[in-house]
Design a protein around this motif. Structure first.
Motif, PDB file in Angstrom:
ATOM      1  N   VAL A   1       0.863  -1.181   0.000  1.00  0.00           N
ATOM      2  CA  VAL A   1       0.000   0.000   0.000  1.00  0.00           C
ATOM      3  C   VAL A   1       0.899   1.230   0.000  1.00  0.00           C
ATOM      4  O   VAL A   1       1.558   1.528   1.004  1.00  0.00           O
ATOM      5  N   ASP A   2       0.972   1.902  -1.146  1.00  0.00           N
ATOM      6  CA  ASP A   2       1.778   3.113  -1.262  1.00  0.00           C
ATOM      7  C   ASP A   2       0.989   4.286  -0.695  1.00  0.00           C
ATOM      8  O   ASP A   2      -0.050   4.673  -1.243  1.00  0.00           O
ATOM      9  N   VAL A   3       1.492   4.853   0.394  1.00  0.00           N
ATOM     10  CA  VAL A   3       0.793   5.936   1.093  1.00  0.00           C
ATOM     11  C   VAL A   3       1.371   7.286   0.692  1.00  0.00           C
ATOM     12  O   VAL A   3       0.688   8.123   0.111  1.00  0.00           O
ATOM     13  N   ILE A   4       2.651   7.495   0.990  1.00  0.00           N
ATOM     14  CA  ILE A   4       3.340   8.722   0.565  1.00  0.00           C
ATOM     15  C   ILE A   4       4.507   8.303  -0.313  1.00  0.00           C
ATOM     16  O   ILE A   4       5.493   7.740   0.155  1.00  0.00           O
ATOM     17  N   THR A   5       4.371   8.545  -1.598  1.00  0.00           N
ATOM     18  CA  THR A   5       5.324   8.105  -2.600  1.00  0.00           C
ATOM     19  C   THR A   5       6.339   9.212  -2.890  1.00  0.00           C
ATOM     20  O   THR A   5       6.176  10.351  -2.451  1.00  0.00           O
ATOM     21  N   PRO A   6       7.391   8.908  -3.668  1.00  0.00           N
ATOM     22  CA  PRO A   6       8.350   9.963  -4.034  1.00  0.00           C
ATOM     23  C   PRO A   6       7.720  11.131  -4.783  1.00  0.00           C
ATOM     24  O   PRO A   6       8.262  12.243  -4.756  1.00  0.00           O
ATOM     25  N   SER A   7       6.595  10.921  -5.437  1.00  0.00           N
ATOM     26  CA  SER A   7       5.947  12.015  -6.170  1.00  0.00           C
ATOM     27  C   SER A   7       5.120  12.927  -5.277  1.00  0.00           C
ATOM     28  O   SER A   7       4.717  14.011  -5.700  1.00  0.00           O
ATOM     29  N   PHE A   8       4.856  12.506  -4.054  1.00  0.00           N
ATOM     30  CA  PHE A   8       4.082  13.326  -3.123  1.00  0.00           C
ATOM     31  C   PHE A   8       4.907  14.551  -2.714  1.00  0.00           C
ATOM     32  O   PHE A   8       6.123  14.439  -2.480  1.00  0.00           O
TER      33      PHE A   8
END
Length: 281
Positions: free
Chosen positions: A144-151
């Protein structure tokens, strides 16, 4: 292994206990980047905090609450615990403040890193996260990706991982302790464990190229492990579904890792994804 790869045990989970279940400030723990806390509040209790020169992420592990970070009160929470659904998550930048008022018994994981960036707060609901299946056979798990590098954060990244009983996770073993972009970056990583049934556990193995024997730690419900360097992998005890919450921060805001090349052959032998997945929806 580096002496900062340490297993910290939480206090025992008493049903009526409130306050901090974990209190690991980076200076006291000898960690470079992240401070990590887990809070529990009973109905009617209020938890307030500010960030000063840090950014923080608050992941609602379970329960319901109202939160106010300067945009009026908003209701957070749907799952009763981490095995009951996807998370509500609040990103709070430097110079921010938030107040959480528990409506039911509420548990919140908090991670902080130092920053000079001046960004905007943001609430992520279960509709904002992305759930995928990874691996195959007995190396299947749910990511589950919550805060990704793109955030739009400065350093922090956040992932939830669900591993069915008896399966391997974080596999093939990988490392992220060398700043060599784009192939690999230097990231510290927190693993915070919850186990679906009482008495369960996971085993986490950490090793380096020079120290192939490494170290294996037994993680129980509420334990936390810092991965500061070297390869690492996890296996869930048979009969016990395992959840871990990953926080990452380091030399660059990307998830570039280097896998143990002696173990990557396993991809060609993976079968279909485990039919028990996804564990949460």
């Amino acid at each position: 292994m580096n002496d900062r790869q340490v297993l910290f045990s939480s206090v025992k989970f008493a049903p009526q206990q409130a306050g901090k279940l974990l209190d690991l400030h980076r200076h006291e723990a000898g960690w470079e980047w992240m401070s990590f806390f887990v809070h529990r509040a009973q109905p009617g209790e209020v938890f307030q905090t500010g960030t000063d020169n840090e950014e923080a992420v608050f992941v609602l592990l379970g329960g319901t609450c109202t939160a106010d970070w300067g945009k009026g009160k908003q209701q957070l929470g749907k799952r009763k615990d981490v095995f009951d659904g996807l998370p509500y998550t609040l990103y709070l930048p430097a110079q921010g403040a938030v107040s959480f008022a528990a409506e039911s018994m509420c548990e919140i994981a908090e991670c902080r890193v130092p920053t000079e960036a001046r960004l905007e707060p943001r609430l992520l609901t279960p509709n904002d996260v992305v759930s995928t299946l990874r691996g195959g056979g007995n190396a299947s798990r749910q990511i589950v990706d919550v805060i990704t590098p793109s955030f739009p954060a400065d350093k922090l990244m956040v992932i939830e991982v669900y591993t069915p009983a008896g399966n391997w996770s974080s596999y093939p073993p990988h490392k992220h302790d060398t700043h060599n972009p784009p192939a690999e970056v230097d990231l510290d990583e927190i693993y915070y464990y919850r186990i679906a049934k009482p008495g369960g556990f996971a085993l986490q193995h950490l090793y380096s190229g020079e120290d192939t024997d490494g170290r294996t730690v037994k993680a129980r419900n509420g334990d936390v492990v810092l991965v500061h360097g070297g390869y690492h992998t996890v296996v869930a005890g048979p009969g016990y579904d395992v959840y871990y919450l990953n926080f990452l921060a380091g030399s660059s805001r990307t998830l570039a890792v280097h896998e143990d090349l002696q173990q990557t052959w396993i991809r060609s032998a993976w079968g279909s994804p485990d039919p028990r997945l996804p564990l949460v929806r």
